[in-house]
Motif scaffolding. Structure first.
Motif, PDB file in Angstrom:
ATOM      1  N   GLY A   4       0.701  -1.339  -0.053  1.00 44.94           N
ATOM      2  CA  GLY A   4      -0.021   0.013  -0.195  1.00 44.94           C
ATOM      3  C   GLY A   4       1.029   1.270  -0.105  1.00 44.94           C
ATOM      4  O   GLY A   4       2.049   1.402   0.243  1.00 44.94           O
ATOM      5  N   ILE A   5       0.403   2.426  -0.348  1.00 43.64           N
ATOM      6  CA  ILE A   5       0.875   3.763  -0.555  1.00 43.64           C
ATOM      7  C   ILE A   5       0.087   4.719   0.394  1.00 43.64           C
ATOM      8  O   ILE A   5      -1.219   4.602  -0.014  1.00 43.64           O
ATOM      9  CB  ILE A   5       1.464   4.055  -1.895  1.00 43.64           C
ATOM     10  CG1 ILE A   5       2.386   5.204  -1.693  1.00 43.64           C
ATOM     11  CG2 ILE A   5       0.197   4.125  -2.802  1.00 43.64           C
ATOM     12  CD1 ILE A   5       3.011   5.254  -3.078  1.00 43.64           C
ATOM     13  N   THR A   6       0.567   5.587   0.928  1.00 42.72           N
ATOM     14  CA  THR A   6      -0.219   6.741   1.297  1.00 42.72           C
ATOM     15  C   THR A   6       0.117   7.944   0.795  1.00 42.72           C
ATOM     16  O   THR A   6       1.240   8.300   0.809  1.00 42.72           O
ATOM     17  CB  THR A   6       0.064   6.814   3.081  1.00 42.72           C
ATOM     18  OG1 THR A   6      -0.050   5.655   3.787  1.00 42.72           O
ATOM     19  CG2 THR A   6      -0.719   8.175   3.470  1.00 42.72           C
ATOM     20  N   ILE A   7      -0.921   8.683   0.263  1.00 40.40           N
ATOM     21  CA  ILE A   7      -0.669  10.230  -0.177  1.00 40.40           C
ATOM     22  C   ILE A   7      -1.248  11.124   0.792  1.00 40.40           C
ATOM     23  O   ILE A   7      -2.669  11.050   1.004  1.00 40.40           O
ATOM     24  CB  ILE A   7      -1.666  10.203  -1.668  1.00 40.40           C
ATOM     25  CG1 ILE A   7      -0.997   9.000  -2.413  1.00 40.40           C
ATOM     26  CG2 ILE A   7      -1.383  11.573  -2.232  1.00 40.40           C
ATOM     27  CD1 ILE A   7      -1.549   8.767  -3.705  1.00 40.40           C
ATOM     28  N   LEU A   8      -0.581  12.052   1.164  1.00 33.48           N
ATOM     29  CA  LEU A   8      -1.083  12.886   2.175  1.00 33.48           C
ATOM     30  C   LEU A   8      -1.969  13.929   1.667  1.00 33.48           C
ATOM     31  O   LEU A   8      -1.710  14.490   0.380  1.00 33.48           O
ATOM     32  CB  LEU A   8       0.163  13.771   2.704  1.00 33.48           C
ATOM     33  CG  LEU A   8       1.155  12.819   3.230  1.00 33.48           C
ATOM     34  CD1 LEU A   8       2.120  13.838   4.111  1.00 33.48           C
ATOM     35  CD2 LEU A   8       0.481  12.021   4.603  1.00 33.48           C
ATOM     36  N   PRO A   9      -3.133  14.265   2.306  1.00 39.97           N
ATOM     37  CA  PRO A   9      -3.906  15.332   1.472  1.00 39.97           C
ATOM     38  C   PRO A   9      -3.520  16.782   1.428  1.00 39.97           C
ATOM     39  O   PRO A   9      -4.352  17.831   1.970  1.00 39.97           O
ATOM     40  CB  PRO A   9      -5.158  15.247   2.745  1.00 39.97           C
ATOM     41  CG  PRO A   9      -4.551  14.787   3.987  1.00 39.97           C
ATOM     42  CD  PRO A   9      -3.264  13.892   3.562  1.00 39.97           C
ATOM     43  N   GLU A  10      -2.324  17.012   1.102  1.00 39.16           N
ATOM     44  CA  GLU A  10      -1.674  18.272   1.221  1.00 39.16           C
ATOM     45  C   GLU A  10      -1.894  19.181  -0.097  1.00 39.16           C
ATOM     46  O   GLU A  10      -1.533  20.102  -0.205  1.00 39.16           O
ATOM     47  CB  GLU A  10      -0.404  18.277   1.768  1.00 39.16           C
ATOM     48  CG  GLU A  10       0.576  17.385   0.787  1.00 39.16           C
ATOM     49  CD  GLU A  10       1.801  17.480   1.387  1.00 39.16           C
ATOM     50  OE1 GLU A  10       2.419  18.407   1.590  1.00 39.16           O
ATOM     51  OE2 GLU A  10       2.726  16.204   1.312  1.00 39.16           O
ATOM     52  N   ALA A  16      -2.839  16.210  -6.877  1.00 35.31           N
ATOM     53  CA  ALA A  16      -3.214  15.014  -6.227  1.00 35.31           C
ATOM     54  C   ALA A  16      -3.628  14.001  -7.474  1.00 35.31           C
ATOM     55  O   ALA A  16      -3.144  12.809  -7.149  1.00 35.31           O
ATOM     56  CB  ALA A  16      -4.191  15.121  -5.176  1.00 35.31           C
ATOM     57  N   ALA A  17      -4.391  14.358  -8.280  1.00 34.45           N
ATOM     58  CA  ALA A  17      -5.072  13.355  -9.046  1.00 34.45           C
ATOM     59  C   ALA A  17      -4.094  12.438  -9.826  1.00 34.45           C
ATOM     60  O   ALA A  17      -4.268  11.140  -9.797  1.00 34.45           O
ATOM     61  CB  ALA A  17      -6.122  14.292 -10.082  1.00 34.45           C
ATOM     62  N   PRO A  18      -3.036  13.022 -10.296  1.00 30.57           N
ATOM     63  CA  PRO A  18      -1.932  12.017 -11.112  1.00 30.57           C
ATOM     64  C   PRO A  18      -1.133  11.135  -9.952  1.00 30.57           C
ATOM     65  O   PRO A  18      -0.958  10.169 -10.536  1.00 30.57           O
ATOM     66  CB  PRO A  18      -0.954  13.215 -11.511  1.00 30.57           C
ATOM     67  CG  PRO A  18      -1.676  14.312 -11.671  1.00 30.57           C
ATOM     68  CD  PRO A  18      -2.722  14.635 -10.490  1.00 30.57           C
ATOM     69  N   LYS A  19      -1.073  11.597  -8.678  1.00 35.44           N
ATOM     70  CA  LYS A  19      -0.501  10.531  -7.863  1.00 35.44           C
ATOM     71  C   LYS A  19      -1.477   9.561  -7.422  1.00 35.44           C
ATOM     72  O   LYS A  19      -1.069   8.472  -7.457  1.00 35.44           O
ATOM     73  CB  LYS A  19      -0.277  11.516  -6.379  1.00 35.44           C
ATOM     74  CG  LYS A  19       0.634  12.798  -6.786  1.00 35.44           C
ATOM     75  CD  LYS A  19       1.088  13.385  -5.410  1.00 35.44           C
ATOM     76  CE  LYS A  19       1.664  14.616  -5.633  1.00 35.44           C
ATOM     77  NZ  LYS A  19       3.125  14.325  -6.157  1.00 35.44           N
ATOM     78  N   TRP A  20      -2.672   9.718  -7.381  1.00 33.21           N
ATOM     79  CA  TRP A  20      -3.577   8.404  -7.082  1.00 33.21           C
ATOM     80  C   TRP A  20      -3.720   7.743  -8.236  1.00 33.21           C
ATOM     81  O   TRP A  20      -3.742   6.521  -8.251  1.00 33.21           O
ATOM     82  CB  TRP A  20      -5.180   9.098  -6.804  1.00 33.21           C
ATOM     83  CG  TRP A  20      -5.095   9.694  -5.655  1.00 33.21           C
ATOM     84  CD1 TRP A  20      -4.705  11.020  -5.108  1.00 33.21           C
ATOM     85  CD2 TRP A  20      -5.337   8.977  -4.179  1.00 33.21           C
ATOM     86  NE1 TRP A  20      -4.936  11.169  -3.809  1.00 33.21           N
ATOM     87  CE2 TRP A  20      -5.072   9.954  -3.063  1.00 33.21           C
ATOM     88  CE3 TRP A  20      -5.540   7.867  -3.618  1.00 33.21           C
ATOM     89  CZ2 TRP A  20      -5.373   9.803  -1.823  1.00 33.21           C
ATOM     90  CZ3 TRP A  20      -5.778   7.504  -2.206  1.00 33.21           C
ATOM     91  CH2 TRP A  20      -5.496   8.254  -1.434  1.00 33.21           C
ATOM     92  N   ARG A  21      -3.595   8.277  -9.542  1.00 30.48           N
ATOM     93  CA  ARG A  21      -3.803   7.407 -10.724  1.00 30.48           C
ATOM     94  C   ARG A  21      -2.591   6.704 -10.897  1.00 30.48           C
ATOM     95  O   ARG A  21      -2.390   5.430 -11.396  1.00 30.48           O
ATOM     96  CB  ARG A  21      -3.932   8.353 -11.857  1.00 30.48           C
ATOM     97  CG  ARG A  21      -5.286   8.865 -12.151  1.00 30.48           C
ATOM     98  CD  ARG A  21      -5.408   9.696 -13.688  1.00 30.48           C
ATOM     99  NE  ARG A  21      -6.383  10.422 -13.662  1.00 30.48           N
ATOM    100  CZ  ARG A  21      -6.398  11.898 -13.538  1.00 30.48           C
ATOM    101  NH1 ARG A  21      -5.306  12.429 -13.247  1.00 30.48           N
ATOM    102  NH2 ARG A  21      -7.560  12.589 -13.751  1.00 30.48           N
ATOM    103  N   LEU A  54     -10.908  11.271  -0.815  1.00 33.56           N
ATOM    104  CA  LEU A  54     -11.130   9.760  -1.248  1.00 33.56           C
ATOM    105  C   LEU A  54     -12.053   9.542  -2.153  1.00 33.56           C
ATOM    106  O   LEU A  54     -12.145   8.810  -3.217  1.00 33.56           O
ATOM    107  CB  LEU A  54     -11.343   9.211   0.024  1.00 33.56           C
ATOM    108  CG  LEU A  54     -10.317   8.656   1.018  1.00 33.56           C
ATOM    109  CD1 LEU A  54     -10.742   8.030   2.229  1.00 33.56           C
ATOM    110  CD2 LEU A  54      -9.051   8.100  -0.002  1.00 33.56           C
ATOM    111  N   THR A  55     -13.272  10.605  -2.250  1.00 36.14           N
ATOM    112  CA  THR A  55     -14.179  10.573  -3.338  1.00 36.14           C
ATOM    113  C   THR A  55     -13.564  10.802  -4.651  1.00 36.14           C
ATOM    114  O   THR A  55     -13.765   9.802  -5.722  1.00 36.14           O
ATOM    115  CB  THR A  55     -15.293  11.612  -2.791  1.00 36.14           C
ATOM    116  OG1 THR A  55     -15.905  11.227  -1.565  1.00 36.14           O
ATOM    117  CG2 THR A  55     -16.578  11.590  -3.880  1.00 36.14           C
ATOM    118  N   ALA A  56     -12.878  11.824  -4.596  1.00 33.18           N
ATOM    119  CA  ALA A  56     -12.067  12.017  -5.799  1.00 33.18           C
ATOM    120  C   ALA A  56     -11.282  11.187  -6.298  1.00 33.18           C
ATOM    121  O   ALA A  56     -11.425  10.761  -7.603  1.00 33.18           O
ATOM    122  CB  ALA A  56     -11.564  13.601  -6.021  1.00 33.18           C
TER     123      ALA A  56
END
Length: 293
Positions: A4-10, A16-21, A54-56
């Motif tokens: 797993g990986i954690t992406i801080l909501p900063e 942020a979107a490219p990081k989640w993808r 998280l919705t996005a």
């Protein structure tokens, strides 16, 4: 072994979107974000809401599981949280995991009031998770508690995941470990705070042994064990550092490990080049070598 990986909501969502993808493209099994009003590690940085993030993330991914790391009673009520969980479970198509902990840090006093004692903190957690469990399983719940109450709380339509969204619970002490085994699909730990890697890992070993004792008294087949890798040193500082800590985690029986998406500076500072190498070369090999049978 799952990764797993954690992406801080900063980040702004455009950042942020490219990081989640990317997390999904790289093959991670689950991706998380912190659930704080303010995080002590970056108290002066921008910070965005967990549920909208998280919705996005659910809308720009298709496969990867998404979770809170971790939700606490510091500023959450089980009923309002239930509504957010139901929405996230629905929007993600049943990919949401609720990480839950007792709470601490800045969030514990930011809304006012006196700090709780350690005993009170666990008392509150026990009440919180018991009520959240009921609300996700039942409709029309009435409870009068010391910390949380509901009056005919309606919670339709229920979860996509049955019987409910899984909990992965943070726990260190005997009572919280029992709560984790009772209500959780898994346990997550960051170990005890230390800047020395070996001291930190010794605490992970100690806590893992305590979980073993709890599970020996209350067996729970398929119970997951998650280790957050980056408490003493950043696991993505190099491919070798990542492989070293993952192998040691596997030796203690951990089924899942979680790192952090590299930041440009400060805490969890690293490079996306190392992330890519780890995800494309190290993790596929470790999946094969460390597969549980």
């Amino acid at each position: 072994m799952r990764f797993g990986i954690t992406i801080l909501p900063e980040y702004t969502w455009a950042e942020a979107a490219p990081k989640w993808r990317r997390a999904e493209e790289l093959g991670f099994d689950h991706a998380w974000t912190y659930d704080h009003l303010t995080w002590g590690g970056l108290p002066d940085h921008p910070w965005y809401g967990t549920t909208p993030t998280l919705t996005a993330a659910a809308l720009v991914t298709e496969r990867i599981r998404l979770g809170t790391f971790v939700t606490s009673p510091n500023f959450r009520h089980p009923l309002s949280l239930t509504r957010e969980i139901l929405a996230l479970d629905d929007i993600s198509g049943g990919r949401f995991v609720c990480g839950i902990g007792s709470g601490g840090g800045i969030d514990s006093t930011i809304l006012g009031g006196d700090p709780l004692t350690p005993r009170q903190t666990v008392d509150r957690l026990a009440e919180f998770v018991a009520l959240l469990d009921r609300l996700l399983l039942e409709d029309g719940v009435t409870v009068e508690g010391e910390y949380f109450s509901t009056n005919n709380a309606r919670t339709r339509p229920g979860c996509i995941q049955q019987p409910r969204v899984p909990f992965v619970m943070a726990a260190n002490g005997p009572r919280s470990l029992r709560l984790a085994v009772k209500y959780g699909a898994g346990w997550v730990t960051t170990g005890r705070k230390s800047d020395d890697f070996e001291t930190w890992f010794a605490s992970v070993e100690e806590l893992s042994a305590k979980l073993d004792e709890t599970l020996a008294k209350t067996p729970k087949p398929g119970f997951e064990r998650h280790l957050a890798l980056d408490s003493a040193r950043y696991s993505l500082s190099s491919p070798e550092a990542f492989e070293h800590v993952v192998r040691r985690a596997h030796g203690l029986g951990f089924t899942d490990v979680i790192t952090h998406y590299p930041r440009a500076e400060g805490v969890y500072a690293g490079s996306e080049e190392v992330l890519t190498e780890v995800a494309t070369s190290v993790i596929p090999r470790l999946r094969k070598e460390l597969a549980y049978t």
